[in-house]
Design a protein around this motif. Structure first.
Motif, PDB file in Angstrom:
ATOM      1  N   GLU A 159      58.806  39.845  65.427  1.00 39.51           N
ATOM      2  CA  GLU A 159      57.989  40.590  65.410  1.00 39.51           C
ATOM      3  C   GLU A 159      58.877  41.467  66.557  1.00 39.51           C
ATOM      4  O   GLU A 159      59.005  41.194  67.447  1.00 39.51           O
ATOM      5  N   LEU A 160      59.392  42.769  65.685  1.00 38.62           N
ATOM      6  CA  LEU A 160      59.836  43.985  66.585  1.00 38.62           C
ATOM      7  C   LEU A 160      58.021  44.065  67.739  1.00 38.62           C
ATOM      8  O   LEU A 160      57.423  44.579  67.488  1.00 38.62           O
ATOM      9  N   HIS A 161      58.336  44.232  69.021  1.00 39.32           N
ATOM     10  CA  HIS A 161      57.365  44.827  69.770  1.00 39.32           C
ATOM     11  C   HIS A 161      57.249  46.256  69.399  1.00 39.32           C
ATOM     12  O   HIS A 161      58.272  47.112  69.282  1.00 39.32           O
ATOM     13  N   PRO A 162      55.820  46.899  69.285  1.00 42.40           N
ATOM     14  CA  PRO A 162      55.167  48.063  69.163  1.00 42.40           C
ATOM     15  C   PRO A 162      55.631  49.104  69.814  1.00 42.40           C
ATOM     16  O   PRO A 162      55.849  49.847  69.551  1.00 42.40           O
ATOM     17  N   GLN A 163      56.190  48.634  71.137  1.00 43.54           N
ATOM     18  CA  GLN A 163      56.643  50.367  72.418  1.00 43.54           C
ATOM     19  C   GLN A 163      58.036  50.216  71.815  1.00 43.54           C
ATOM     20  O   GLN A 163      58.095  51.346  72.012  1.00 43.54           O
ATOM     21  N   LEU A 164      58.482  49.739  70.715  1.00 44.37           N
ATOM     22  CA  LEU A 164      60.244  49.425  70.368  1.00 44.37           C
ATOM     23  C   LEU A 164      60.189  50.723  68.938  1.00 44.37           C
ATOM     24  O   LEU A 164      61.196  50.979  68.999  1.00 44.37           O
ATOM     25  N   GLU A 165      58.865  50.939  68.712  1.00 50.12           N
ATOM     26  CA  GLU A 165      59.026  51.311  67.134  1.00 50.12           C
ATOM     27  C   GLU A 165      60.292  53.348  67.607  1.00 50.12           C
ATOM     28  O   GLU A 165      60.481  53.238  66.663  1.00 50.12           O
ATOM     29  N   PRO A 166      60.073  53.523  68.783  1.00 52.66           N
ATOM     30  CA  PRO A 166      60.573  54.988  68.383  1.00 52.66           C
ATOM     31  C   PRO A 166      62.391  54.376  68.299  1.00 52.66           C
ATOM     32  O   PRO A 166      63.019  55.392  68.267  1.00 52.66           O
ATOM     33  N   ILE A 167      62.749  53.656  69.263  1.00 49.74           N
ATOM     34  CA  ILE A 167      64.338  53.083  69.097  1.00 49.74           C
ATOM     35  C   ILE A 167      64.494  52.113  68.394  1.00 49.74           C
ATOM     36  O   ILE A 167      65.757  51.190  68.056  1.00 49.74           O
ATOM     37  N   ALA A 168      63.442  52.123  67.471  1.00 48.51           N
ATOM     38  CA  ALA A 168      63.594  50.575  66.239  1.00 48.51           C
ATOM     39  C   ALA A 168      65.049  51.063  65.373  1.00 48.51           C
ATOM     40  O   ALA A 168      65.515  50.262  64.913  1.00 48.51           O
ATOM     41  N   PHE A 169      65.402  52.404  64.928  1.00 44.72           N
ATOM     42  CA  PHE A 169      66.394  52.935  64.406  1.00 44.72           C
ATOM     43  C   PHE A 169      67.293  52.446  64.962  1.00 44.72           C
ATOM     44  O   PHE A 169      68.626  52.654  64.351  1.00 44.72           O
ATOM     45  N   LEU A 170      68.008  52.208  66.403  1.00 42.22           N
ATOM     46  CA  LEU A 170      69.123  51.549  67.301  1.00 42.22           C
ATOM     47  C   LEU A 170      69.027  49.849  66.150  1.00 42.22           C
ATOM     48  O   LEU A 170      70.391  49.620  66.159  1.00 42.22           O
ATOM     49  N   LEU A 171      68.584  49.287  66.236  1.00 42.42           N
ATOM     50  CA  LEU A 171      68.588  47.472  66.117  1.00 42.42           C
ATOM     51  C   LEU A 171      69.333  47.343  64.571  1.00 42.42           C
ATOM     52  O   LEU A 171      69.880  48.266  63.715  1.00 42.42           O
ATOM     53  N   GLY A 172      70.679  46.547  65.073  1.00 43.36           N
ATOM     54  CA  GLY A 172      71.743  46.388  64.386  1.00 43.36           C
ATOM     55  C   GLY A 172      73.027  46.319  65.118  1.00 43.36           C
ATOM     56  O   GLY A 172      73.101  47.302  66.071  1.00 43.36           O
ATOM     57  N   ARG A 173      73.638  46.056  63.864  1.00 40.51           N
ATOM     58  CA  ARG A 173      75.946  46.559  64.263  1.00 40.51           C
ATOM     59  C   ARG A 173      75.919  47.686  63.913  1.00 40.51           C
ATOM     60  O   ARG A 173      76.466  47.947  62.671  1.00 40.51           O
ATOM     61  N   TRP A 174      76.706  48.398  64.402  1.00 44.41           N
ATOM     62  CA  TRP A 174      77.220  49.901  64.371  1.00 44.41           C
ATOM     63  C   TRP A 174      78.974  49.794  64.684  1.00 44.41           C
ATOM     64  O   TRP A 174      79.348  48.449  65.426  1.00 44.41           O
ATOM     65  N   GLU A 175      79.321  50.205  63.583  1.00 44.59           N
ATOM     66  CA  GLU A 175      80.887  50.374  64.016  1.00 44.59           C
ATOM     67  C   GLU A 175      81.426  51.450  63.653  1.00 44.59           C
ATOM     68  O   GLU A 175      80.747  52.031  63.137  1.00 44.59           O
TER      69      GLU A 175
END
Length: 168
Positions: free
Chosen positions: A5-21
Motif C-alpha cells: 500500500e502506498l504510504h499516504p505521505q507519497l500521494e503528491p508524487i505518486a504520479f511518478l510511480l512506474g517505468r518511464w522511457e
C-alpha cells in the motif's frame, strides 16, 4: 507478496510511480551536444519514500543505442506540506541531496549538498524540474560544474511504459 500500500505521505508524487522511457538532448561547454535515450523507474515498498533508478544511453542519428552514458539511483523522500528531499548517488563518485517541493504535477529541486570523491570531476550544484505534461514526464537539469556557471545540461521527454507492479 503483492503490491504494498502506498504510504499516504507519497500521494503528491505518486504520479511518478512506474517505468518511464524516452529520449532527450544534452550539452555543456565542456562536452559536445548529444541525443540520449533514458529509462527511469520509480518504485516503493510502503514506506514514505520512492526508490529511483535512471539509466541513459548515447543515441546515434537513427535513434539507435551506441553505448551506455550515465546512471544514478537514490530515494525520493516525501515530507509534510508537499516538500521533498531527494538523495542521489552516481557511480562517478558524486552524491547529491536535493530539496524541493511539489506543486500539482510539477517538482522543482535544488541541491542542498553535493559531495564528491577525490577522483570525481568537479561538480558544485544542480537544479532539476520534473513535470507531468499531457501524460509525459518532462524533465530538465541545469548544472554548475567544471568551472562553468549554472546552466542547462540535459532535458528529456519520457512516456510511461509500465505501471508500478511491486518493488523492483
Amino acid at each position: 507478496m503483492g503490491v504494498p500500500e502506498l504510504h499516504p505521505q507519497l500521494e503528491p508524487i505518486a504520479f511518478l510511480l512506474g517505468r518511464w522511457e524516452g529520449a532527450g538532448v544534452g550539452g555543456y561547454p565542456t562536452m559536445e551536444s548529444i541525443q540520449f535515450g533514458q529509462e527511469i523507474v520509480f518504485g516503493h515498498n510502503g514506506k514514505p519514500f520512492l526508490t529511483y533508478r535512471s539509466r541513459t544511453w548515447l543515441l546515434d542519428e537513427a535513434g539507435e543505442r551506441v553505448r551506455p552514458l550515465s546512471t544514478e539511483s537514490g530515494f525520493w523522500r516525501a515530507q509534510p506540506e508537499r516538500q521533498l528531499e531527494v538523495v542521489l548517488a552516481h557511480p562517478t563518485g558524486i552524491v547529491e541531496i536535493y530539496l524541493g517541493e511539489v506543486v500539482f504535477h510539477k517538482i522543482e529541486l535544488r541541491t542542498d549538498v553535493a559531495a564528491r570523491t577525490a577522483t570525481a570531476k568537479e561538480y558544485n550544484q544542480g537544479h532539476r524540474l520534473y513535470g507531468l505534461v499531457n501524460g509525459s514526464l518532462m524533465w530538465a537539469y541545469d548544472m554548475e560544474a567544471m568551472g562553468q556557471p549554472l546552466q542547462s545540461h540535459m532535458s528529456a521527454e519520457l512516456k510511461k511504459v509500465a505501471d508500478f507492479t511491486g518493488e523492483e
